[in-house]
Design a protein around this motif. Structure first.
Motif, short mmCIF file in Angstrom:
data_model
loop_
_atom_site.label_atom_id
_atom_site.label_comp_id
_atom_site.label_asym_id
_atom_site.label_seq_id
_atom_site.Cartn_x
_atom_site.Cartn_y
_atom_site.Cartn_z
N TYR A 179 0.84 -1.19 0.00
CA TYR A 179 0.00 0.00 0.00
C TYR A 179 0.88 1.24 0.00
N VAL A 180 0.27 2.37 -0.34
CA VAL A 180 0.94 3.67 -0.36
C VAL A 180 0.21 4.58 0.60
N GLN A 181 0.95 5.31 1.43
CA GLN A 181 0.31 6.17 2.41
C GLN A 181 0.96 7.54 2.47
N SER A 182 0.14 8.54 2.81
CA SER A 182 0.64 9.89 3.08
C SER A 182 1.14 9.93 4.51
N GLN A 183 2.39 10.36 4.71
CA GLN A 183 3.00 10.31 6.03
C GLN A 183 3.89 11.53 6.25
N ASN A 184 3.44 12.43 7.16
CA ASN A 184 4.25 13.60 7.54
C ASN A 184 4.73 14.40 6.34
N LYS A 185 3.78 14.79 5.51
CA LYS A 185 4.02 15.62 4.33
C LYS A 185 4.87 14.92 3.26
N ARG A 186 5.07 13.63 3.39
CA ARG A 186 5.74 12.83 2.39
C ARG A 186 4.85 11.64 2.05
N THR A 187 5.30 10.85 1.12
CA THR A 187 4.54 9.66 0.73
C THR A 187 5.42 8.44 0.92
N GLU A 188 4.86 7.39 1.52
CA GLU A 188 5.60 6.16 1.74
C GLU A 188 4.99 5.03 0.93
N LEU A 189 5.86 4.27 0.29
CA LEU A 189 5.44 3.03 -0.38
C LEU A 189 5.84 1.88 0.53
N VAL A 190 4.85 1.22 1.09
CA VAL A 190 5.12 0.09 1.98
C VAL A 190 5.15 -1.17 1.11
N CYS A 191 6.37 -1.69 0.92
CA CYS A 191 6.58 -2.82 0.03
C CYS A 191 6.72 -4.12 0.83
N ALA A 192 6.81 -5.23 0.12
CA ALA A 192 6.96 -6.52 0.78
C ALA A 192 8.28 -6.63 1.50
N ASP A 193 9.31 -5.89 1.03
CA ASP A 193 10.64 -6.04 1.61
C ASP A 193 11.27 -4.74 2.08
N GLN A 194 10.57 -3.62 1.97
CA GLN A 194 11.13 -2.34 2.40
C GLN A 194 10.04 -1.28 2.42
N VAL A 195 10.35 -0.13 3.04
CA VAL A 195 9.48 1.04 3.00
C VAL A 195 10.26 2.16 2.33
N ILE A 196 9.68 2.73 1.26
CA ILE A 196 10.36 3.78 0.49
C ILE A 196 9.65 5.10 0.73
N SER A 197 10.39 6.10 1.18
CA SER A 197 9.86 7.44 1.36
C SER A 197 10.19 8.25 0.12
N CYS A 198 9.17 8.88 -0.47
CA CYS A 198 9.42 9.61 -1.72
C CYS A 198 8.98 11.06 -1.61
N ASN A 199 9.47 11.86 -2.56
CA ASN A 199 9.24 13.30 -2.54
C ASN A 199 7.86 13.69 -3.07
N SER A 200 7.24 12.84 -3.87
CA SER A 200 5.97 13.18 -4.52
C SER A 200 4.83 13.17 -3.52
N SER A 201 3.80 13.97 -3.81
CA SER A 201 2.58 13.90 -3.02
C SER A 201 1.84 12.62 -3.38
N LEU A 202 0.93 12.21 -2.51
CA LEU A 202 0.16 10.99 -2.77
C LEU A 202 -0.66 11.14 -4.05
N SER A 203 -1.25 12.30 -4.26
CA SER A 203 -2.07 12.49 -5.45
C SER A 203 -1.23 12.42 -6.73
N ASP A 204 0.00 12.95 -6.69
CA ASP A 204 0.87 12.88 -7.88
C ASP A 204 1.31 11.44 -8.13
N LEU A 205 1.69 10.74 -7.06
CA LEU A 205 2.15 9.37 -7.22
C LEU A 205 1.02 8.46 -7.68
#
Length: 262
Positions: A176-202
């Motif tokens: 799943y992908v979640q909005s977290q503290n003004k960033r967006t996190e991709l919660v993957c099977a093997d890692q969590v990736i924090s990205c610069n894009s907003s949830l709506s853009d991603l």
């Protein structure tokens, strides 16, 4: 091997039938559904490879007869000809002196129009009387499920900006992908990736397998194992909220996406 579409409801019914036979002291019921290359992993047991090894290990097992108190079965289609069923069963001995929680993962494949078990994982845990634990996958099962998820490559990846680098992510590994503290996190099977894009853009880059469960979440519908009032549970054990006002619509949308259509 036949590529006939697997029936997830049939896999759930068969799982229930096999566990009921197991707790009634009838292990031979399982043997007829084992594939020649079945794998068995269980608490306190050696890893067993192949139908013959599994049958030899359990052929004389009758065990202590146990009464089933509660049971949960959650189907997850893996592809057109295979499916996973995970869940938990709370049992009690007939003298009511102890309870045991069994957590399981079963993988079925369609072989010539008939379901066969290719993987069995069971874990056992004694629990206080009267307590009914919620479904949380144990570490060994989670590792196995993660390996299944990581094998479902889509062929294309999405480019995600994370800090000063670009990470290429296979969307089939994202739970799943979640909005977290003004960033967006991709919660993957093997890692969590924090990205610069907003949830709506991603969200514009995500494939159709993702659904806007909540304004702060996009969920990969492939890995939803249960929907209940105001929340959805994923195969990892994570529970995501569903807004109360939109619950009925979201539930119906998810059912339409998840269920295999004839």
């Amino acid at each position: 091997m036949s590529k006939t579409k697997i029936d997830c409801e049939q896999a759930v019914c068969l799982s229930q039938e096999l566990f009921h036979a197991h707790f009634a002291g009838e292990p031979e019921k399982w043997f007829s559904y084992l594939s020649p290359d079945s794998i068995y992993l269980g608490t306190g047991e050696p890893a067993l490879f192949g139908r013959d090894a599994i049958q030899a290990r359990f052929k004389d097992f009758s065990g202590i007869l146990l009464d089933i108190l509660t049971e949960e079965y959650h189907p997850v289609p893996l592809d057109s000809s295979s499916a996973l069923v995970c869940g938990q069963i709370l049992v009690q001995n007939q003298r009511k002196t102890f309870c045991v929680i069994t957590r399981f993962t079963l993988v079925y494949r369609n072989a010539g129009g008939r379901l066969q078990l290719s993987h069995i994982h069971n874990s056992y845990e004694y629990v206080p009387a009267g307590e009914t634990p919620s479904l949380k996958l144990d570490l060994n099962t989670l590792k196995f499920v993660r390996s299944l998820i990581l094998k479902q490559h889509s062929g294309k990846r999405i480019a995600v900006r994370s800090g000063n680098q670009t990470i290429f992510v296979d969307p089939y590994t994202v739970l799943y992908v979640q909005s977290q503290n003004k960033r967006t996190e991709l919660v993957c099977a093997d890692q969590v990736i924090s990205c610069n894009s907003s949830l709506s853009d991603l969200a514009r880059e995500l494939p159709d397998i993702f659904y806007p469960l909540h304004r702060g979440y996009y969920v990969n519908t492939l890995y939803i194992t249960a929907i209940r009032r105001f929340e959805a549970e994923l195969i990892s054990g994570a529970v995501l909220p569903i807004p109360a006002l939109n619950y009925t619509k979201i539930r119906d949308d998810l059912l339409d996406r998840i269920q295999i259509k004839p």
